[in-house]
Design a protein around this motif. Structure first.
Motif, PDB file in Angstrom:
ATOM      1  N   LYS A 125       0.675  -1.351   0.408  1.00 38.80           N
ATOM      2  CA  LYS A 125       0.364  -0.443  -0.181  1.00 38.80           C
ATOM      3  C   LYS A 125       1.142   1.042   0.242  1.00 38.80           C
ATOM      4  O   LYS A 125       0.225   2.541  -0.419  1.00 38.80           O
ATOM      5  CB  LYS A 125      -1.004   0.320   1.475  1.00 38.80           C
ATOM      6  N   GLY A 126       2.559   1.184  -0.033  1.00 39.46           N
ATOM      7  CA  GLY A 126       3.128   1.950   0.088  1.00 39.46           C
ATOM      8  C   GLY A 126       3.044   2.732  -1.162  1.00 39.46           C
ATOM      9  O   GLY A 126       4.527   3.837  -0.566  1.00 39.46           O
ATOM     10  N   ILE A 127       3.043   2.055  -1.803  1.00 40.86           N
ATOM     11  CA  ILE A 127       4.036   2.728  -3.166  1.00 40.86           C
ATOM     12  C   ILE A 127       2.803   1.864  -4.533  1.00 40.86           C
ATOM     13  O   ILE A 127       3.424   1.604  -5.617  1.00 40.86           O
ATOM     14  CB  ILE A 127       4.961   2.023  -3.866  1.00 40.86           C
ATOM     15  N   PRO A 128       1.581   2.994  -4.168  1.00 40.84           N
ATOM     16  CA  PRO A 128       0.956   3.032  -5.472  1.00 40.84           C
ATOM     17  C   PRO A 128       1.494   4.005  -6.905  1.00 40.84           C
ATOM     18  O   PRO A 128       2.269   5.225  -6.100  1.00 40.84           O
ATOM     19  CB  PRO A 128      -0.361   3.623  -4.907  1.00 40.84           C
ATOM     20  N   MET A 129       1.983   3.231  -7.927  1.00 38.74           N
ATOM     21  CA  MET A 129       2.620   4.243  -8.887  1.00 38.74           C
ATOM     22  C   MET A 129       1.970   5.215 -10.610  1.00 38.74           C
ATOM     23  O   MET A 129       0.764   3.647 -10.615  1.00 38.74           O
ATOM     24  CB  MET A 129       3.803   3.702  -9.015  1.00 38.74           C
ATOM     25  N   LEU A 130       2.456   5.915 -10.794  1.00 35.34           N
ATOM     26  CA  LEU A 130       1.573   6.294 -11.654  1.00 35.34           C
ATOM     27  C   LEU A 130       2.760   6.167 -12.944  1.00 35.34           C
ATOM     28  O   LEU A 130       2.958   6.741 -13.079  1.00 35.34           O
ATOM     29  CB  LEU A 130       0.851   7.818 -11.512  1.00 35.34           C
ATOM     30  N   PHE A 131       1.127   6.488 -13.877  1.00 38.73           N
ATOM     31  CA  PHE A 131       1.832   6.462 -15.433  1.00 38.73           C
ATOM     32  C   PHE A 131       1.266   6.911 -16.438  1.00 38.73           C
ATOM     33  O   PHE A 131       0.513   6.778 -16.155  1.00 38.73           O
ATOM     34  CB  PHE A 131       2.228   5.087 -16.416  1.00 38.73           C
ATOM     35  N   PHE A 132       2.028   7.856 -17.340  1.00 39.03           N
ATOM     36  CA  PHE A 132       1.240   8.816 -17.987  1.00 39.03           C
ATOM     37  C   PHE A 132       2.333   8.674 -19.245  1.00 39.03           C
ATOM     38  O   PHE A 132       3.269   8.380 -19.806  1.00 39.03           O
ATOM     39  CB  PHE A 132       1.817  10.457 -17.572  1.00 39.03           C
ATOM     40  N   GLY A 133       1.422   8.740 -20.435  1.00 39.85           N
ATOM     41  CA  GLY A 133       1.577   9.061 -22.305  1.00 39.85           C
ATOM     42  C   GLY A 133       0.874   9.668 -22.872  1.00 39.85           C
ATOM     43  O   GLY A 133      -0.297   9.915 -22.553  1.00 39.85           O
ATOM     44  N   GLY A 134       1.615  10.203 -23.448  1.00 38.91           N
ATOM     45  CA  GLY A 134       1.097  11.152 -24.959  1.00 38.91           C
ATOM     46  C   GLY A 134       0.885  10.152 -26.406  1.00 38.91           C
ATOM     47  O   GLY A 134       0.726   8.708 -26.244  1.00 38.91           O
ATOM     48  N   ARG A 135       0.135  10.636 -26.735  1.00 37.54           N
ATOM     49  CA  ARG A 135      -0.997   9.202 -28.365  1.00 37.54           C
ATOM     50  C   ARG A 135       0.923   8.716 -28.796  1.00 37.54           C
ATOM     51  O   ARG A 135       2.060   9.691 -29.729  1.00 37.54           O
ATOM     52  CB  ARG A 135      -0.952  10.436 -29.128  1.00 37.54           C
ATOM     53  N   GLY A 136       0.840   8.275 -28.526  1.00 40.67           N
ATOM     54  CA  GLY A 136       2.277   7.189 -30.146  1.00 40.67           C
ATOM     55  C   GLY A 136       2.941   6.747 -28.886  1.00 40.67           C
ATOM     56  O   GLY A 136       4.012   6.074 -29.664  1.00 40.67           O
ATOM     57  N   SER A 137       2.755   7.214 -27.521  1.00 38.29           N
ATOM     58  CA  SER A 137       4.451   6.481 -26.768  1.00 38.29           C
ATOM     59  C   SER A 137       3.941   5.348 -26.276  1.00 38.29           C
ATOM     60  O   SER A 137       3.199   4.732 -26.549  1.00 38.29           O
ATOM     61  CB  SER A 137       4.207   7.687 -25.714  1.00 38.29           C
ATOM     62  N   HIS A 138       5.367   4.690 -26.037  1.00 39.19           N
ATOM     63  CA  HIS A 138       5.373   3.394 -25.343  1.00 39.19           C
ATOM     64  C   HIS A 138       6.480   3.014 -24.724  1.00 39.19           C
ATOM     65  O   HIS A 138       7.423   3.337 -24.677  1.00 39.19           O
ATOM     66  CB  HIS A 138       5.660   2.397 -27.204  1.00 39.19           C
ATOM     67  N   THR A 139       6.111   1.578 -24.449  1.00 38.58           N
ATOM     68  CA  THR A 139       7.050   1.482 -22.667  1.00 38.58           C
ATOM     69  C   THR A 139       8.118   0.208 -24.446  1.00 38.58           C
ATOM     70  O   THR A 139       7.171  -0.071 -24.964  1.00 38.58           O
ATOM     71  CB  THR A 139       6.783   0.636 -21.779  1.00 38.58           C
ATOM     72  N   PHE A 140       9.199   0.164 -23.870  1.00 37.25           N
ATOM     73  CA  PHE A 140       9.521  -1.103 -24.685  1.00 37.25           C
ATOM     74  C   PHE A 140       9.686  -2.472 -23.725  1.00 37.25           C
ATOM     75  O   PHE A 140       8.366  -2.090 -22.546  1.00 37.25           O
ATOM     76  CB  PHE A 140      11.121  -1.370 -24.316  1.00 37.25           C
ATOM     77  N   MET A 141       9.423  -3.846 -24.371  1.00 36.57           N
ATOM     78  CA  MET A 141       8.873  -4.997 -23.946  1.00 36.57           C
ATOM     79  C   MET A 141       9.946  -4.979 -22.814  1.00 36.57           C
ATOM     80  O   MET A 141      10.972  -4.895 -23.155  1.00 36.57           O
ATOM     81  CB  MET A 141       9.162  -5.970 -24.898  1.00 36.57           C
ATOM     82  N   HIS A 142       9.192  -5.671 -21.484  1.00 39.19           N
ATOM     83  CA  HIS A 142      10.620  -5.342 -20.420  1.00 39.19           C
ATOM     84  C   HIS A 142       9.521  -6.278 -18.814  1.00 39.19           C
ATOM     85  O   HIS A 142       8.118  -6.616 -19.493  1.00 39.19           O
ATOM     86  CB  HIS A 142      10.576  -4.015 -19.845  1.00 39.19           C
ATOM     87  N   TYR A 143      10.209  -6.694 -18.452  1.00 39.81           N
ATOM     88  CA  TYR A 143       9.373  -7.542 -16.924  1.00 39.81           C
ATOM     89  C   TYR A 143       9.808  -6.444 -15.811  1.00 39.81           C
ATOM     90  O   TYR A 143      10.893  -6.136 -15.444  1.00 39.81           O
ATOM     91  CB  TYR A 143       9.253  -8.375 -16.889  1.00 39.81           C
ATOM     92  N   ASP A 144       9.050  -6.916 -14.352  1.00 43.76           N
ATOM     93  CA  ASP A 144       9.406  -5.719 -13.750  1.00 43.76           C
ATOM     94  C   ASP A 144      10.858  -6.482 -12.421  1.00 43.76           C
ATOM     95  O   ASP A 144      10.665  -6.977 -12.755  1.00 43.76           O
ATOM     96  CB  ASP A 144       8.049  -4.757 -12.636  1.00 43.76           C
ATOM     97  N   ILE A 145      11.199  -5.693 -11.997  1.00 44.00           N
ATOM     98  CA  ILE A 145      12.623  -5.596 -11.032  1.00 44.00           C
ATOM     99  C   ILE A 145      11.987  -6.784 -10.062  1.00 44.00           C
ATOM    100  O   ILE A 145      12.587  -7.083  -9.780  1.00 44.00           O
ATOM    101  CB  ILE A 145      13.265  -4.667 -11.329  1.00 44.00           C
ATOM    102  N   ASP A 146      11.346  -6.468  -9.591  1.00 43.85           N
ATOM    103  CA  ASP A 146      10.546  -7.368  -8.447  1.00 43.85           C
ATOM    104  C   ASP A 146       9.744  -8.521  -8.683  1.00 43.85           C
ATOM    105  O   ASP A 146       9.170  -9.195  -7.807  1.00 43.85           O
ATOM    106  CB  ASP A 146      10.173  -6.527  -7.496  1.00 43.85           C
ATOM    107  N   LEU A 147       9.778  -9.013 -10.531  1.00 44.74           N
ATOM    108  CA  LEU A 147       8.882  -9.981 -10.650  1.00 44.74           C
ATOM    109  C   LEU A 147       7.217  -9.964  -9.903  1.00 44.74           C
ATOM    110  O   LEU A 147       6.214 -10.841  -9.414  1.00 44.74           O
ATOM    111  CB  LEU A 147       8.602 -11.288 -10.399  1.00 44.74           C
ATOM    112  N   ALA A 148       7.001  -8.589  -9.672  1.00 44.33           N
ATOM    113  CA  ALA A 148       5.652  -8.212  -8.834  1.00 44.33           C
ATOM    114  C   ALA A 148       3.838  -9.512  -9.517  1.00 44.33           C
ATOM    115  O   ALA A 148       3.989  -9.094 -10.824  1.00 44.33           O
ATOM    116  CB  ALA A 148       4.576  -7.229  -8.238  1.00 44.33           C
TER     117      ALA A 148
END
Length: 290
Positions: A125-148
């Motif tokens: 409960k201490g780390i809700p995270m927000l992510f924002f992006g503009g039209r056409g922006s993308h992340t690289f294919m990845h997985y999270d460091i903590d495999l959560a």
């Protein structure tokens, strides 16, 4: 030819028992469409609202430039006031994204707009995270460091998501000592002549809309592209699988620090070697010559 992707199952609502039995225990993804309709966030959370409550905060921004040996782990590429960033999102396409922003710590009033769902597993409960992006922006294919285990709540706009489980890693051109695949692969329209092993990968896809939540099981690879400007909030629970938990500890305690040391010692040669190894290792035992 396209990637072998099946649609992620969708449900309007779900019980704790149903989630545990059908999705968490077998580690399968699901989209829950109406979980947030009773949250104040469902009606309040949009780009204009975020601008009104966070406009004066300077936020870190990321884009899709290749990894640079001079940059540290998750080092931002630019900074901007939130008010200016929202204006940018609403006026033109931009590659700039907000990544892993603990906005609820900086803006406590946001915590009143949602409740932590009871999925039958303990959320951090201490780390809700927000992510924002503009039209056409993308992340690289990845997985999270903590495999959560990740619950990804989307607000405003439409977001394309492609997932693969860890069993598909051999086909994805994974970068060694890293959490990403080759950055020059366009997973929304891959070049199978250049990346032939992608033809063997089997994954999932969906488009998230306002108020919908995606459950991503432990260690799932994910690629996200903003079809329209928008933002998401992720809640997470630690990996329960002992193998995944031990890998998470290794990633956090050893892997990322080793990679940073090697960047400092070898510079761009280290990055180039890793990119080359992604191809060599993926094609190994496949009969494909590099």
């Amino acid at each position: 030819m396209t990637l072998k992707l099946q649609d992620i199952p969708r449900v309007k609502a779900i019980t704790k028992a149903g989630f545990l039995k059908n999705y968490f225990n077998p580690q399968k993804p699901v989209v829950i469409e109406s979980l947030t309709v009773d949250w104040p966030a469902y009606t309040k959370w949009n780009l204009d609202y975020m601008k009104s409550v966070a406009g004066d905060i300077t936020i870190p921004l990321y884009d899709d430039r290749p990894v640079d040996y001079k940059e540290g782990f998750n080092q931002p590429h630019a900074k901007m006031k939130m008010s200016d960033y929202v204006d940018l999102l609403k006026t033109e396409p931009t590659k700039y994204r907000i990544f892993l922003w603990n906005a609820l710590k900086e803006i406590p009033q946001l915590q009143k707009d949602f409740t932590f769902p009871d999925f039958g597993i303990r959320l951090m409960k201490g780390i809700p995270m927000l992510f924002f992006g503009g039209r056409g922006s993308h992340t690289f294919m990845h997985y999270d460091i903590d495999l959560a285990n990740i619950f990804h709540f989307h607000f405003e706009g439409i977001k394309q998501i492609i997932l693969f489980d860890q069993k598909q890693s051999d086909y994805l051109y994974k970068i060694p000592h890293s959490l990403i695949t080759r950055e020059d692969i366009d997973f929304s329209n891959p070049d199978f002549k250049k990346w032939p092993m992608l033809k063997k990968a089997k994954g999932y896809q969906t488009e998230l809309k306002h108020g919908e939540v995606l459950y991503m099981p432990e260690g799932y690879w994910h690629y996200m592209r903003y079809i329209t400007p928008g933002f998401s909030m992720s809640l997470r629970a630690i990996a329960r699988n002992p193998k995944n938990f031990s890998r998470a500890i290794y990633n956090i305690v050893i892997m990322r620090h080793y990679d940073n040391v090697m960047r400092r010692l070898k510079g761009q040669k280290w990055i180039d070697w890793k990119n080359e190894q992604a191809i060599i290792r993926t094609h190994k035992n496949s009969g494909i010559t590099v």
